[in-house]
Design a protein around this motif. Structure first.
Motif, PDB file in Angstrom:
ATOM      1  N   LYS A  36      38.604  20.035 -45.084  1.00 56.15           N
ATOM      2  CA  LYS A  36      38.063  21.363 -44.758  1.00 56.15           C
ATOM      3  C   LYS A  36      37.082  21.815 -45.833  1.00 56.15           C
ATOM      4  CE  LYS A  36      39.625  26.104 -43.842  1.00 56.15           C
ATOM      5  NZ  LYS A  36      38.691  26.381 -42.783  1.00 56.15           N
ATOM      6  N   SER A  37      37.457  21.664 -47.081  1.00 58.09           N
ATOM      7  CA  SER A  37      36.600  22.035 -48.205  1.00 58.09           C
ATOM      8  C   SER A  37      35.322  21.196 -48.219  1.00 58.09           C
ATOM      9  CB  SER A  37      37.375  21.865 -49.508  1.00 58.09           C
ATOM     10  OG  SER A  37      36.539  21.970 -50.621  1.00 58.09           O
TER      11      SER A  37
ATOM     12  N   PHE B 280      33.900  19.713 -45.650  1.00 57.28           N
ATOM     13  CA  PHE B 280      33.085  20.149 -44.509  1.00 57.28           C
ATOM     14  C   PHE B 280      32.301  21.413 -44.872  1.00 57.28           C
ATOM     15  CE2 PHE B 280      32.398  22.382 -40.477  1.00 57.28           C
ATOM     16  CZ  PHE B 280      31.816  21.382 -39.715  1.00 57.28           C
ATOM     17  N   GLU B 281      32.978  22.363 -45.512  1.00 56.19           N
ATOM     18  CA  GLU B 281      32.307  23.616 -45.907  1.00 56.19           C
ATOM     19  C   GLU B 281      31.195  23.359 -46.917  1.00 56.19           C
ATOM     20  OE1 GLU B 281      35.604  26.009 -47.198  1.00 56.19           O
ATOM     21  OE2 GLU B 281      36.268  26.380 -45.117  1.00 56.19           O
ATOM     22  N   ARG B 282      31.427  22.481 -47.889  1.00 51.71           N
ATOM     23  CA  ARG B 282      30.392  22.134 -48.876  1.00 51.71           C
ATOM     24  C   ARG B 282      29.185  21.479 -48.212  1.00 51.71           C
ATOM     25  NH1 ARG B 282      31.563  20.843 -54.598  1.00 51.71           N
ATOM     26  NH2 ARG B 282      33.464  21.890 -55.142  1.00 51.71           N
TER      27      ARG B 282
ATOM     28  N   GLU C  59      34.186  21.232 -37.053  1.00 49.25           N
ATOM     29  CA  GLU C  59      35.105  21.072 -38.182  1.00 49.25           C
ATOM     30  C   GLU C  59      36.369  20.296 -37.792  1.00 49.25           C
ATOM     31  OE1 GLU C  59      37.850  23.869 -40.961  1.00 49.25           O
ATOM     32  OE2 GLU C  59      35.777  24.522 -40.711  1.00 49.25           O
TER      33      GLU C  59
ATOM     34  N   HIS D 265      28.062  22.018 -45.329  1.00 44.35           N
ATOM     35  CA  HIS D 265      27.333  22.989 -44.497  1.00 44.35           C
ATOM     36  C   HIS D 265      26.660  24.087 -45.323  1.00 44.35           C
ATOM     37  CE1 HIS D 265      28.050  21.907 -40.276  1.00 44.35           C
ATOM     38  NE2 HIS D 265      28.959  21.136 -40.834  1.00 44.35           N
ATOM     39  N   ARG D 266      26.777  24.027 -46.638  1.00 46.60           N
ATOM     40  CA  ARG D 266      26.101  25.022 -47.489  1.00 46.60           C
ATOM     41  C   ARG D 266      24.639  24.705 -47.599  1.00 46.60           C
ATOM     42  NH1 ARG D 266      30.353  25.054 -52.296  1.00 46.60           N
ATOM     43  NH2 ARG D 266      32.068  25.962 -51.165  1.00 46.60           N
TER      44      ARG D 266
ATOM     45  N   ARG E 205      26.782  14.242 -44.953  1.00 41.80           N
ATOM     46  CA  ARG E 205      26.189  15.550 -44.628  1.00 41.80           C
ATOM     47  C   ARG E 205      25.520  15.500 -43.252  1.00 41.80           C
ATOM     48  NH1 ARG E 205      25.191  19.745 -47.807  1.00 41.80           N
ATOM     49  NH2 ARG E 205      25.321  18.566 -49.732  1.00 41.80           N
TER      50      ARG E 205
ATOM     51  N   ASP F   4      42.899  20.954 -54.136  1.00 40.68           N
ATOM     52  CA  ASP F   4      41.496  20.904 -53.751  1.00 40.68           C
ATOM     53  C   ASP F   4      40.600  21.208 -54.951  1.00 40.68           C
ATOM     54  OD1 ASP F   4      39.404  20.689 -51.805  1.00 40.68           O
ATOM     55  OD2 ASP F   4      39.219  22.868 -51.861  1.00 40.68           O
TER      56      ASP F   4
END
Length: 171
Positions: free
Chosen positions: A163-164, A166-168, A16, A170-171, A8, A146
């Protein structure tokens, strides 16, 4: 292996595309094995695989939802357009899992770069490979999507695209 919390901090500093380049196309995240289980696997070496007695699929689903930062991220070798990764207890495997319920050469993951897809094949392991709680037929290829949960013996992993992930992060 890194913890998700370590990744993280790294993801916060990267774009990304650069994160995906560093992590590869996908990651496998795992609940850390209990130290006693890991020690048993290390002592076993090339001995016979032990019978699986693992927790339910729901335990891993809850860990992914509630304790995501405490999960381990399996570091995988760089993947090209199509690569295979052997999963097992032997040091010669690309993904070594120190769990006595995992066979020496348990399964194979295959990355299909042009399709952006991953498949898993159980190599006739003693305790089998499960995909979302369903036992896979040995030597047959199955697509992994995924967010799918993959179990090798008692070792549970969540399959996440980079990608998934990375998005998690950044939450």
């Amino acid at each position: 292996m890194l913890y998700v919390r370590d990744l993280r901090a790294l993801a916060a500093r990267l774009t990304e595309p650069f994160f995906i380049k560093q992590v590869g196309p996908f990651a496998l995240v795992q609940k850390p094995p209990r130290p006693v289980v890991e020690q048993m696997a290390m002592k076993m070496g090339a001995q016979s695989t032990m019978v699986a007695t693992g927790p339910s699929l729901e335990a891993m689903q809850l860990a992914v939802l509630l304790r995501f930062d405490e999960l381990l991220v399996a570091t995988l070798p760089p993947l090209g357009s199509q690569d295979e990764l052997t999963v097992g207890r032997l040091p010669s495997c690309e993904l070594v899992i120190n769990d006595p319920s995992v066979s020496k050469e348990h399964a194979r993951l295959r990355w299909h770069g042009q399709a952006g897809a991953c498949t898993v094949v159980d190599l006739g392991s003693m305790n089998g490979t499960l995909l979302n709680g369903h036992t896979l037929e040995a030597h047959k290829e199955f697509f992994v999507r995924d967010g799918d949960l993959v179990r090798f013996g008692d070792a549970d992993f969540a399959y996440l695209t980079a990608k998934s992930l990375f998005e998690r992060l950044h939450r």
